[in-house]
Design a protein around this motif. Structure first.
Motif, PDB file in Angstrom:
ATOM      1  N   LEU A   1      63.133  33.351  65.820  1.00 39.49           N
ATOM      2  CA  LEU A   1      63.433  32.366  66.847  1.00 39.49           C
ATOM      3  C   LEU A   1      64.483  31.382  66.355  1.00 39.49           C
ATOM      4  CD1 LEU A   1      59.803  31.531  68.019  1.00 39.49           C
ATOM      5  CD2 LEU A   1      61.471  33.022  69.160  1.00 39.49           C
TER       6      LEU A   1
ATOM      7  N   LEU B   1      65.397  27.429  66.858  1.00 42.52           N
ATOM      8  CA  LEU B   1      64.893  26.146  67.341  1.00 42.52           C
ATOM      9  C   LEU B   1      65.929  25.064  67.103  1.00 42.52           C
ATOM     10  CD1 LEU B   1      62.312  27.894  66.385  1.00 42.52           C
ATOM     11  CD2 LEU B   1      61.120  25.729  66.575  1.00 42.52           C
TER      12      LEU B   1
ATOM     13  N   TYR C   1      66.113  20.832  67.090  1.00 46.44           N
ATOM     14  CA  TYR C   1      65.476  19.520  67.170  1.00 46.44           C
ATOM     15  C   TYR C   1      66.603  18.500  67.248  1.00 46.44           C
ATOM     16  CZ  TYR C   1      61.209  21.794  65.321  1.00 46.44           C
ATOM     17  OH  TYR C   1      60.113  22.614  65.120  1.00 46.44           O
TER      18      TYR C   1
ATOM     19  N   ASN D   1      63.774  33.172  61.301  1.00 51.89           N
ATOM     20  CA  ASN D   1      63.555  31.980  62.109  1.00 51.89           C
ATOM     21  C   ASN D   1      64.522  30.909  61.625  1.00 51.89           C
ATOM     22  OD1 ASN D   1      61.277  32.818  63.756  1.00 51.89           O
ATOM     23  ND2 ASN D   1      60.139  32.864  61.830  1.00 51.89           N
TER      24      ASN D   1
ATOM     25  N   ALA E   1      69.568  28.544  71.823  1.00 51.55           N
ATOM     26  CA  ALA E   1      68.264  28.316  71.196  1.00 51.55           C
ATOM     27  C   ALA E   1      67.133  28.831  72.072  1.00 51.55           C
ATOM     28  CB  ALA E   1      68.076  26.825  70.928  1.00 51.55           C
ATOM     29  N   ASP E   2      66.091  29.322  71.420  1.00 45.69           N
ATOM     30  CA  ASP E   2      64.881  29.725  72.125  1.00 45.69           C
ATOM     31  C   ASP E   2      64.043  28.513  72.511  1.00 45.69           C
ATOM     32  OD1 ASP E   2      65.050  32.707  71.858  1.00 45.69           O
ATOM     33  OD2 ASP E   2      65.091  32.161  69.735  1.00 45.69           O
ATOM     34  N   THR E   3      64.052  27.511  71.641  1.00 38.75           N
ATOM     35  CA  THR E   3      63.294  26.281  71.869  1.00 38.75           C
ATOM     36  C   THR E   3      64.184  25.096  71.531  1.00 38.75           C
ATOM     37  OG1 THR E   3      61.212  27.367  71.274  1.00 38.75           O
ATOM     38  CG2 THR E   3      61.230  24.964  71.170  1.00 38.75           C
ATOM     39  N   VAL E   4      64.242  24.134  72.434  1.00 33.85           N
ATOM     40  CA  VAL E   4      64.982  22.893  72.201  1.00 33.85           C
ATOM     41  C   VAL E   4      64.010  21.738  72.394  1.00 33.85           C
ATOM     42  CG1 VAL E   4      66.869  21.390  72.957  1.00 33.85           C
ATOM     43  CG2 VAL E   4      67.168  23.878  73.014  1.00 33.85           C
ATOM     44  N   THR E   5      63.886  20.912  71.371  1.00 35.44           N
ATOM     45  CA  THR E   5      63.048  19.723  71.454  1.00 35.44           C
ATOM     46  C   THR E   5      63.940  18.511  71.277  1.00 35.44           C
ATOM     47  OG1 THR E   5      61.146  20.892  70.549  1.00 35.44           O
ATOM     48  CG2 THR E   5      61.089  18.486  70.445  1.00 35.44           C
TER      49      THR E   5
END
Length: 172
Positions: free
Chosen positions: A4, A6, A8, A131, A147-151
């Motif tokens: 993945l 990610l 941040y 990852n 990105a698969d996940t963006v926080t």
């Protein structure tokens, strides 16, 4: 199983802290972690101090101890960021890590020490199982898109605004 990506980002505290927490989680599963800090060179960070005794955790800094000027970065800051990018490429080619964190790489892009295209090219060349976490304020839309996940860390309040100085173990 594919890895993945990610991101941040945001102006709030916690981007590096979250990536360190994720690193500890990976280490707890006997995974290997490469943690590359752009634009940071202080040996006084807690993560730098502990890295020497954590098995399977490699931390490298690619920056000076001093802050980088947004308007006029020192040529050494540009060179150190490019050196960090080259190290990340080597890490990708060697494929020895389960997780790689590129801490503050998004700020290095915003400060024009590294180009968005260089980061996108790097990400395209990552091992499929890897990852990857990229941290820092000012995430470029092109990087967030892949990105698969963006926080996004959003600051509501910070003790510094009330005159509280940075605390060891909390801010560094």
């Amino acid at each position: 199983m594919s890895g993945l990506i990610l991101v941040y980002t945001g102006n709030g505290k916690g981007k590096t802290t979250a990536s360190l927490g994720l690193s500890m989680r990976a280490l707890g599963h006997n995974q290997t972690v490469g943690f590359l800090q752009f634009m940071k060179g202080s040996k006084n960070y807690g993560e730098v101090k502990i890295a020497a005794i954590l098995p399977n955790f490699t931390l490298v800094q690619s920056g000076q101890e001093s802050f980088v000027s947004y308007e006029n970065p020192d040529p050494i800051d540009i060179q150190m960021a490019q050196d960090g990018l080259e190290l990340a490429r080597r890490w990708f080619e060697e494929d020895n890590f389960d997780l790689i964190v590129l801490d503050e790489i998004l700020v290095a892009v915003a400060f024009k020490l590294i180009s968005v295209e260089q980061v996108l090219d790097l990400v395209r060349k990552r091992p499929p199982r890897l990852n990857l976490v990229m941290t820092g304020r000012y995430a470029a839309p092109e990087i967030m898109e892949i990105a698969d996940t963006v926080t996004e860390m959003t600051e509501q309040r910070h003790a510094y605004q009330r005159g509280v100085e940075a605390k060891a173990g909390m801010e560094f």
